[in-house]
Design an enzyme around this catalytic site. Structure first.
Site, mmCIF file in Angstrom:
data_model
loop_
_atom_site.group_PDB
_atom_site.id
_atom_site.type_symbol
_atom_site.label_atom_id
_atom_site.label_comp_id
_atom_site.label_asym_id
_atom_site.label_seq_id
_atom_site.Cartn_x
_atom_site.Cartn_y
_atom_site.Cartn_z
ATOM 1 N N ARG A 3 0.821 -1.237 0.000
ATOM 2 C CA ARG A 3 0.000 0.000 0.000
ATOM 3 C C ARG A 3 0.849 1.280 0.000
ATOM 4 N NH1 ARG A 3 -2.976 -3.276 3.596
ATOM 5 N NH2 ARG A 3 -4.723 -4.197 2.478
ATOM 6 N N LYS A 60 2.218 11.430 -10.573
ATOM 7 C CA LYS A 60 1.221 10.650 -11.321
ATOM 8 C C LYS A 60 1.897 9.359 -11.759
ATOM 9 C CE LYS A 60 -2.010 14.001 -13.261
ATOM 10 N NZ LYS A 60 -2.523 14.635 -14.490
ATOM 11 N N GLU A 106 7.565 19.026 -24.627
ATOM 12 C CA GLU A 106 7.065 19.260 -23.263
ATOM 13 C C GLU A 106 7.756 20.483 -22.639
ATOM 14 O OE1 GLU A 106 4.469 17.774 -22.090
ATOM 15 O OE2 GLU A 106 4.395 15.712 -22.842
ATOM 16 N N LYS A 126 6.386 22.986 -13.298
ATOM 17 C CA LYS A 126 5.643 21.784 -12.895
ATOM 18 C C LYS A 126 5.549 21.714 -11.364
ATOM 19 C CE LYS A 126 4.225 17.315 -13.663
ATOM 20 N NZ LYS A 126 4.045 16.173 -14.501
ATOM 21 N N GLU A 171 -5.308 17.548 -9.109
ATOM 22 C CA GLU A 171 -6.046 18.077 -10.262
ATOM 23 C C GLU A 171 -7.532 18.237 -9.950
ATOM 24 O OE1 GLU A 171 -4.334 16.341 -13.813
ATOM 25 O OE2 GLU A 171 -6.097 16.946 -14.961
ATOM 26 N N ARG A 175 -3.768 22.024 -12.069
ATOM 27 C CA ARG A 175 -2.894 21.024 -12.686
ATOM 28 C C ARG A 175 -3.329 20.671 -14.117
ATOM 29 N NH1 ARG A 175 0.143 15.907 -9.866
ATOM 30 N NH2 ARG A 175 1.220 15.294 -11.777
ATOM 31 N N ASN A 194 -1.804 19.951 -19.065
ATOM 32 C CA ASN A 194 -2.248 19.158 -20.207
ATOM 33 C C ASN A 194 -2.505 20.006 -21.447
ATOM 34 O OD1 ASN A 194 -2.137 16.478 -19.371
ATOM 35 N ND2 ASN A 194 -3.929 16.767 -18.099
ATOM 36 N N HIS A 249 -2.728 18.408 -24.805
ATOM 37 C CA HIS A 249 -2.811 16.955 -24.623
ATOM 38 C C HIS A 249 -4.161 16.355 -25.012
ATOM 39 C CE1 HIS A 249 1.040 17.435 -22.768
ATOM 40 N NE2 HIS A 249 1.120 16.166 -22.430
ATOM 41 N N HIS A 289 -3.780 13.237 -27.219
ATOM 42 C CA HIS A 289 -4.236 11.886 -26.864
ATOM 43 C C HIS A 289 -5.156 11.335 -27.942
ATOM 44 C CE1 HIS A 289 -3.320 12.786 -22.362
ATOM 45 N NE2 HIS A 289 -2.275 12.248 -22.973
ATOM 46 N N HIS A 292 4.736 10.308 -28.107
ATOM 47 C CA HIS A 292 3.842 11.155 -27.313
ATOM 48 C C HIS A 292 4.182 12.647 -27.517
ATOM 49 C CE1 HIS A 292 1.338 12.543 -24.056
ATOM 50 N NE2 HIS A 292 2.384 13.088 -23.460
HETATM 51 P P1 NAD Z 1 10.064 5.853 -22.712
HETATM 52 O O1 NAD Z 1 10.194 5.753 -21.259
HETATM 53 O O2 NAD Z 1 9.454 4.718 -23.435
HETATM 54 O O3 NAD Z 1 11.515 6.157 -23.333
HETATM 55 C C1 NAD Z 1 11.658 6.316 -24.727
HETATM 56 C C2 NAD Z 1 12.722 5.366 -25.289
HETATM 57 O O4 NAD Z 1 14.000 5.821 -24.884
HETATM 58 C C3 NAD Z 1 12.605 3.939 -24.785
HETATM 59 O O5 NAD Z 1 12.906 3.073 -25.852
HETATM 60 C C4 NAD Z 1 13.682 3.828 -23.708
HETATM 61 O O6 NAD Z 1 14.164 2.511 -23.572
HETATM 62 C C5 NAD Z 1 14.744 4.753 -24.267
HETATM 63 N N1 NAD Z 1 15.621 5.424 -23.308
HETATM 64 C C6 NAD Z 1 15.297 5.947 -22.104
HETATM 65 N N2 NAD Z 1 16.346 6.627 -21.610
HETATM 66 C C7 NAD Z 1 17.348 6.505 -22.489
HETATM 67 C C8 NAD Z 1 18.681 6.992 -22.535
HETATM 68 N N3 NAD Z 1 19.163 7.803 -21.598
HETATM 69 N N4 NAD Z 1 19.445 6.655 -23.595
HETATM 70 C C9 NAD Z 1 18.957 5.860 -24.590
HETATM 71 N N5 NAD Z 1 17.702 5.398 -24.632
HETATM 72 C C10 NAD Z 1 16.914 5.716 -23.581
HETATM 73 O O7 NAD Z 1 9.226 7.162 -23.124
HETATM 74 P P2 NAD Z 1 9.167 8.646 -22.548
HETATM 75 O O8 NAD Z 1 8.924 9.499 -23.723
HETATM 76 O O9 NAD Z 1 10.294 8.956 -21.650
HETATM 77 O O10 NAD Z 1 7.860 8.610 -21.626
HETATM 78 C C11 NAD Z 1 6.586 8.435 -22.185
HETATM 79 C C12 NAD Z 1 5.638 8.023 -21.078
HETATM 80 O O11 NAD Z 1 5.564 9.055 -20.094
HETATM 81 C C13 NAD Z 1 4.209 7.786 -21.545
HETATM 82 O O12 NAD Z 1 3.761 6.547 -21.084
HETATM 83 C C14 NAD Z 1 3.410 8.913 -20.883
HETATM 84 O O13 NAD Z 1 2.085 8.518 -20.572
HETATM 85 C C15 NAD Z 1 4.237 9.152 -19.650
HETATM 86 N N6 NAD Z 1 4.065 10.484 -19.074
HETATM 87 C C16 NAD Z 1 3.747 10.550 -17.749
HETATM 88 C C17 NAD Z 1 3.588 11.773 -17.144
HETATM 89 C C18 NAD Z 1 3.313 11.839 -15.663
HETATM 90 O O14 NAD Z 1 3.047 12.938 -15.151
HETATM 91 N N7 NAD Z 1 3.395 10.741 -14.958
HETATM 92 C C19 NAD Z 1 3.772 12.963 -17.871
HETATM 93 C C20 NAD Z 1 4.102 12.846 -19.215
HETATM 94 C C21 NAD Z 1 4.252 11.601 -19.813
HETATM 95 N N1 GLY Z 2 1.687 15.620 -17.255
HETATM 96 C C1 GLY Z 2 0.513 16.161 -16.636
HETATM 97 C C2 GLY Z 2 0.551 16.139 -15.140
HETATM 98 O O1 GLY Z 2 1.519 15.733 -14.545
HETATM 99 O O2 GLY Z 2 -0.394 16.522 -14.541
#
Ligand code: NAD
Ligand code: GLY
Length: 361
Positions: A118, A140, A182, A222, A232, A239, A243, A246, A250, A263
């Site tokens: 938990r 998140k 971003e 942020k 949010e 918050r 987006n 977004h 999306h 993305h």
């Molecule tokens: P990802 O984590 O898939 O990374 C992209 C690619 O880069 C992958 O193939 C990974 O293996 C590779 N990689 C990572 N670091 C590397 C490095 N230093 N060198 C070489 N390769 C590397 O994608 P992302 O774009 O980082 O994240 C996308 C995700 O983030 C989505 O699922 C999205 O929903 C999420 N997201 C979450 C929030 C939040 O607030 N939690 C906000 C925005 C996006």
């Molecule tokens: N990426 C949107 C949020 O963190 O709220």
């Protein structure tokens, strides 16, 4: 470089910025020195490969689970593997997980930490630009299910975020550009000076000396927004402003098929669309829409669909956005560069007309 704080009373935590592995390592070591519990590390498999000497010190030698990056890993299957890993590693409530990777590993690792016993502590060490400026901060966490992307998850704040720009040296160019979408979003929604700085600077590359300062500026936005509206729930603004672009993005990702656009690429188109929509309803001057488009293009980001997509499906997808309240469609729009706002009450017909003009751009 001076750290930032995400101010959430007794759950406040620092975002630290470092140029080298030794500094990152000493921050993690210092944090863990005060703790007795078992450690575990969850790491993106590509990062484990590319940065083997780095992560071994960051993870402090606890048991390690390597998970491939990419959207497919934000799955129930990997959650089960993660829980089994924690059980084998003997992670109890005093334990701490170090999560090293992009947004995918960060969201998954964070949700694993949120759900195990938990809720246990975790540290975020983002390795993509997108994760550094967005997903590693704010708590998140979650996974994708057949019902949709990010519909299952929890708010669970990390205890510390350590941002080291040295990870970006190995990031593929396209992923770096997607992260810049971003960064541009952050300036656009709340910091005109960041947006102007990005306009003035030559196109930033992973090794650019100004990059860490730009990442810090995006994180500051942020951190501030999250501290004001963690879950949010604000009736307006709050918050949800993070987006910006977004709701359009999306819908594009879903209708084009996940993976067709990264993305950040879909977000770039979404930012352009949000700016154009704001202009069409008479709020944002055309000159500012041009500036948004030019900055996105400077980072080789798409500003229009590569191929037309069915308007009906796009509008339907926008209707399912988490930001909507009841039947009314809510959008994040722009009053100016550096000033975003939320507005409800848009109709599917209005959006259909808008998408139809945009499809042919
Ligand atoms: P990802 O984590 O898939 O990374 C992209 C690619 O880069 C992958 O193939 C990974 O293996 C590779 N990689 C990572 N670091 C590397 C490095 N230093 N060198 C070489 N390769 C590397 O994608 P992302 O774009 O980082 O994240 C996308 C995700 O983030 C989505 O699922 C999205 O929903 C999420 N997201 C979450 C929030 C939040 O607030 N939690 C906000 C925005 C996006
Ligand atoms: N990426 C949107 C949020 O963190 O709220």
């Amino acid at each position: 470089m001076k750290s930032l704080s995400v101010a959430l009373a007794d759950r406040s935590y620092p975002i630290c910025f470092v140029h080298d592995v030794a500094s990152a390592n000493s921050l993690v070591e210092k944090f863990l020195a005060n703790r007795q519990g078992p450690m575990a590390t969850i790491i993106d498999a590509a990062v484990a490969e590319e940065h083997s000497s780095i992560w071994k010190s960051l993870g402090q030698q606890g048991p390690v689970l390597r998970i491939p990056g990419g959207e497919g890993s934000k799955s129930l299957g990997w959650m089960e593997k993660g829980w089994e890993f924690f059980a084998r590693a003997g992670v109890d409530r005093t334990g701490c997980v170090v999560v090293i990777g992009g947004g995918v590993i960060g969201d998954l690792g964070g949700f694993l930490a949120a759900s195990w016993l938990r809720g246990i502590d975790f540290i975020q060490i983002p390795t993509t630009l997108l994760a550094m400026v967005d997903s590693s901060v704010g708590g998140k966490t979650g996974i994708n299910t057949p019902a949709g992307k990010n519909l299952v998850g929890a708010f669970h704040q990390p205890r510390m975020v350590v941002i080291g720009n040295f990870f970006l040296e190995t990031l593929p160019e396209r992923e770096f550009s997607a992260g810049m979408a971003e960064v541009i979003k952050a300036g656009l929604l709340a910091d005109a000076s960041l947006f102007e700085r990005l306009e003035e600077l030559p196109c930033l590359q992973p090794g650019a000396p100004e990059l860490l300062e730009v990442i810090r500026a995006a994180c500051a936005i942020k951190a501030r927004v999250v501290a004001e509206d963690e879950k949010e729930t604000a009736a307006e603004g709050g918050r949800a402003l993070l987006n910006l672009g977004h709701t359009f993005a999306h819908a594009i990702e879903k209708v084009a098929g996940y993976g067709t656009y990264l993305h950040g690429e879909a977000v770039a188109i979404g930012l352009h669309l949000a700016a154009k929509f704001s202009m069409e309803i008479g709020v944002l001057p055309e000159s500012m829409v041009d500036r948004v488009r030019e900055l996105l293009e400077k980072y080789q980001l798409p500003i229009a669909l590569r191929q037309p997509l069915p308007t009906e499906a796009l509008v339907q997808a926008m209707g399912k956005d988490k930001k909507n309240r009841g039947a009314s469609l809510r959008l994040v729009l722009l009053k100016s560069i550096g000033e975003a706002y939320t507005k409800d009450g848009f109709t599917p017909e209005q959006l259909t007309r808008f998408w139809n003009t945009f499809q042919s751009l």
